[in-house]
Scaffold this motif. Structure first.
Motif, PDB file in Angstrom:
ATOM      1  N   UNK A  19       0.847  -1.178   0.000  1.00  0.00           N
ATOM      2  CA  UNK A  19       0.000   0.000   0.000  1.00  0.00           C
ATOM      3  C   UNK A  19       0.892   1.240   0.000  1.00  0.00           C
ATOM      4  N   UNK A  20       0.452   2.275  -0.704  1.00  0.00           N
ATOM      5  CA  UNK A  20       1.162   3.553  -0.664  1.00  0.00           C
ATOM      6  C   UNK A  20       0.703   4.309   0.580  1.00  0.00           C
ATOM      7  N   UNK A  21       1.379   5.440   0.862  1.00  0.00           N
ATOM      8  CA  UNK A  21       1.045   6.270   2.023  1.00  0.00           C
ATOM      9  C   UNK A  21      -0.450   6.566   2.128  1.00  0.00           C
ATOM     10  N   UNK A  22      -1.090   6.830   0.972  1.00  0.00           N
ATOM     11  CA  UNK A  22      -2.495   7.237   0.995  1.00  0.00           C
ATOM     12  C   UNK A  22      -3.454   6.039   1.029  1.00  0.00           C
ATOM     13  N   UNK A  23      -2.905   4.826   1.354  1.00  0.00           N
ATOM     14  CA  UNK A  23      -3.745   3.631   1.470  1.00  0.00           C
ATOM     15  C   UNK A  23      -4.305   3.144   0.151  1.00  0.00           C
ATOM     16  N   UNK A  24      -3.784   3.644  -0.968  1.00  0.00           N
ATOM     17  CA  UNK A  24      -4.174   3.036  -2.239  1.00  0.00           C
ATOM     18  C   UNK A  24      -3.092   2.023  -2.587  1.00  0.00           C
ATOM     19  N   UNK A  92      -7.346   7.074  -6.875  1.00  0.00           N
ATOM     20  CA  UNK A  92      -8.110   6.845  -5.649  1.00  0.00           C
ATOM     21  C   UNK A  92      -9.608   6.707  -5.856  1.00  0.00           C
ATOM     22  N   UNK A  93     -10.052   6.599  -7.110  1.00  0.00           N
ATOM     23  CA  UNK A  93     -11.490   6.441  -7.371  1.00  0.00           C
ATOM     24  C   UNK A  93     -12.016   5.152  -6.753  1.00  0.00           C
ATOM     25  N   UNK A  94     -13.234   5.189  -6.257  1.00  0.00           N
ATOM     26  CA  UNK A  94     -13.855   3.959  -5.769  1.00  0.00           C
ATOM     27  C   UNK A  94     -14.716   3.363  -6.877  1.00  0.00           C
ATOM     28  N   UNK A  95     -15.435   2.278  -6.540  1.00  0.00           N
ATOM     29  CA  UNK A  95     -16.180   1.553  -7.581  1.00  0.00           C
ATOM     30  C   UNK A  95     -17.244   2.435  -8.227  1.00  0.00           C
ATOM     31  N   UNK A 219     -13.814  12.318  -4.516  1.00  0.00           N
ATOM     32  CA  UNK A 219     -15.213  11.967  -4.761  1.00  0.00           C
ATOM     33  C   UNK A 219     -15.603  10.590  -4.270  1.00  0.00           C
ATOM     34  N   UNK A 220     -14.639   9.857  -3.680  1.00  0.00           N
ATOM     35  CA  UNK A 220     -14.928   8.472  -3.301  1.00  0.00           C
ATOM     36  C   UNK A 220     -15.983   8.411  -2.195  1.00  0.00           C
TER      37      UNK A 220
END
Ligand SMILES: Cc1cc2nc3c(=O)[nH]c(=O)nc-3n(C[C@H](O)[C@H](O)[C@H](O)COP(=O)(O)OP(=O)(O)OC[C@H]3O[C@@H](n4cnc5c(N)ncnc54)[C@H](O)[C@@H]3O)c2cc1C
Ligand SMILES: Nc1ncnc2c1ncn2[C@@H]1O[C@H](COP(=O)(O)O)[C@@H](O)[C@H]1O
Lengths: 259, 322
Positions: A19-24, A92-95, A219-220
């Motif tokens: 995981x990267x710092x931003x949790x992605x 970082x977009x979600x589904x 926008x997630x």
């Protein structure tokens, strides 16, 4: 008949994912590839063209600049052109966000049939095909194992736990195919060369008239709070069978109240 | 207390175990309300009450009948809009995932799939997922709209409530709004039933892989499963070779299981297979290759030929039982 195939660039399954710092998912530190489960979607499209049931294949992917590698691989297997939705604001977009972008892009493309993989090998949600179908109000068959098109309809078979179902949907329609739909081919040398000349169009969010704050991390609708490696399983006992393995195994099961 | 909408599946009078798990989980988050399609018998309402459902929404099937996931999504989205629940819980799996995905889009709400744990927090339910083939745990939350959560079967032990509730039963008649074209099921070939427990619900799973060697060899796996009262599972190699039906496949593109005991015979333990079984409580592996990756996660491993070890094990178990 025109086909659009949805493909995703994903990290190699055998790489150590982080995981990267931003949790992605850290996509920069690992090699990527065309998702193995999307190769089945490409394969089905190419077969429909070979069978004379379809005339054109366009690919659609949303992903970082390197995702073009996945596009070239698909084009080397077959097909005519591709659209790559590329925009830094998509990170970082979600589904739900991804579905809105893919649906917006499909609205600008011509198709009678849309083919998805059954799941992305990284996110593994299996939600995008039906989400996009719902947004575009297209009939959708999820997890098909066989498919054919004749004139105005798609016929697909899907396996449920207790039955094999044959499902018919009027075109335009959307389908996702499983890894049992038929082995994906390797690109030929000729295919690889030809793929280099096939057009890949890049669209940004402004081309799709989507406000950047609707997608990406901003926008997630979901957020990750914490990530941690799964606790490793404690190393167990490994014995080499010298004629007594069955007895020792039965003892282990009995001692653990599993008999 | 806020409502938690639970999509319940049943077969006539019996509620599926995975739905009872959802009700048990829902009680920890709020006030469970069951969404039920089809015939709602008194026995069914009682069973739901025993598991804490205070409301049962009995959805009248549409006429003509709609494509099941689309009809269920319509009902859940409509009830979610009406009751503003604190969360919607649906069982993971192809059908549940399709319903959940459609509901999330229709409500423009966040969705978290395949939860292994959900706990109540001030800011809304916090969901734990096991990702990247089970190598990482992620805790997340929905921050826009009604949280739509799909939950892995077996993540919770179903427990009845101390004092059963008498649920309020409310009929729900839905209108199919100029619905999008939907697929039509034109043929359905039922599969033979085995009489064995359902794979995702079983407490014991015995699985075979390529090392089983043949369709006849696979009978050994079935015999051990029967002796242990368990379900039969398989690696993709074994199902691709048609030694057993596809629905027995465990792993990334098959089922996820987490039984008390998982026995792997002739399975190497590829990452895609482990993704579907490494949550098992106790793992036993029989493989003739000491370097097989399955041994890294096995609690008890036997390096040996399964054609020798399994018949002996079956005999030993039968002996012990007299
Ligand atoms: C996108 C994708 C998705 C996938 N999804 C899944 C999935 O959902 N589920 C899944 O299982 N796989 C899946 N796979 C396939 C996976 O990568 C492996 O190929 C597969 O799990 C191997 O099955 P296996 O262990 O039975 O076979 P093998 O890897 O060939 O292992 C057979 C084992 O049997 C042992 N053996 C042989 N003879 C004997 C004997 N007489 N006694 C004891 N041991 C013996 C061998 O030592 C070997 O370790 C997927 C692959 C991809 C690319
Ligand atoms: N970023 C993306 N770009 C294009 N297609 C995608 C993308 N993400 C997912 N898909 C498609 O949607 C399918 C299911 O993805 P998922 O819902 O993430 O498991 C994949 O197999 C792809 O066909």
């Amino acid at each position: 008949m025109k086909i659009a195939v949805l493909i995703k660039y994903v990290p190699e399954a055998t790489a150590a994912w982080r995981f990267a710092e931003d949790h992605t998912l850290d996509r920069d530190s690992v090699d990527g590839r065309l998702s193995e489960l999307d190769e089945y979607a490409v394969e089905q499209a190419v077969r429909l063209v070979e069978a004379g049931s379809a005339t054109e294949i366009s690919y659609l992917t949303m992903g970082p600049a390197r995702a073009v590698d996945a596009v070239r691989k698909a084009l080397a297997m077959g097909g005519d052109r591709a659209v790559h939705v590329l925009d830094d604001a998509l990170h970082g977009s979600d589904a739900v966000g991804t579905a809105s972008v893919l649906a917006a892009a499909l609205r600008r493309m011509e198709f009678d049939l849309v083919i998805f993989g059954m799941a992305s090998t990284d996110a593994e949600m299996s939600v995008l095909p039906v989400m996009v179908a719902d947004l575009l109000r297209l009939p959708a068959v999820a997890n098909a194992v066989t498919l054919r098109v004749d004139g105005s309809a798609l016929t697909a078979e899907r396996e449920t736990d207790d039955a094999i179902e044959e499902v018919v949907a009027p075109l335009p329609a959307l389908v996702s195919v499983t890894d049992r739909s038929g082995e994906a081919r390797y690109p030929s040398f000729k295919g690889i060369v030809a793929a280099k000349k096939k057009p890949v169009t890049t669209w940004s969010l402004s081309d799709l008239e989507i406000a950047p704050e609707r997608v990406g991390t901003a926008g997630a609708a979901t957020e990750v709070l914490a990530v941690r490696p799964s606790p490793p399983r404690e190393a167990g006992t490994v014995i080499v069978d010298e004629g007594d393995a069955a007895v020792r195994l039965a003892e282990f099961l009995a001692a653990n109240k599993l008999l | 207390m806020s409502t938690i909408l639970v999509l319940v599946r049943h077969d006539g009078g019996t509620v599926q175990k995975s739905s009872l798990e959802l009700l048990t989980l829902a009680r920890r988050l709020g006030d469970p309300a069951a969404v039920v399609h089809g015939d709602v018998s008194d026995a069914l309402v009682d069973a739901l009450g025993r598991h804490g459902a205070t409301t049962v929404y009995a959805v009248t099937p549409l006429t003509p009948p709609a494509y099941p996931p689309v009809a269920e999504a319509l009902a859940v989205a409509e009830l979610a809009a009406r009751t503003a629940p604190a969360a919607v819980l649906i069982t993971s799996g192809p059908l549940g995932t399709e319903v959940a995905a459609r509901v999330a889009v229709r409500l423009d709400a966040g969705i978290v799939t395949d939860a292994v744990q959900v706990r109540a927090e001030a800011g809304g339910p916090v969901v734990t997922q096991s990702v990247f083939a089970g190598t990482w745990l992620v805790e997340g939350r929905v921050r826009r709209g009604t949280p739509i959560i799909t939950v892995r079967p077996n993540a919770v032990t179903p427990e009845p409530v101390a004092t059963p509730v008498r649920p309020v039963v409310e009929r729900v008649d839905l209108e199919d709004p100029a619905s999008p074209a939907v697929p039509r099921v034109v043929a359905r070939r039922p599969k033979a039933t085995t009489g064995r427990p359902e794979l995702t619900e079983a407490t014991v799973v015995v699985a075979g892989g390529r090392g089983v060697g043949s369709a006849e060899g696979f009978r050994l796996i079935e015999r051990l499963a029967d002796v242990l009262g368990g379900a039969v599972g398989a690696s993709r190699a074994a199902t691709d070779l048609t030694w057993c039906p596809h629905e027995l496949q465990i792993g990334q593109t098959g089922k996820t299981v987490a039984p008390q005991l998982y026995v792997a015979g002739g399975i190497s333990g590829a990452i895609q297979h482990r993704a579907g079984m490494q949550g098992s409580r106790t793992i036993v592996a029989i493989n003739k290759d000491p370097k097989a990756p399955i041994f890294q996660i096995a609690d008890f491993g036997v390096v040996g030929d399964l054609h020798v070890v399994l018949p002996a094990l079956i005999g030993e178990i039968e002996n012990r039982r007299g």
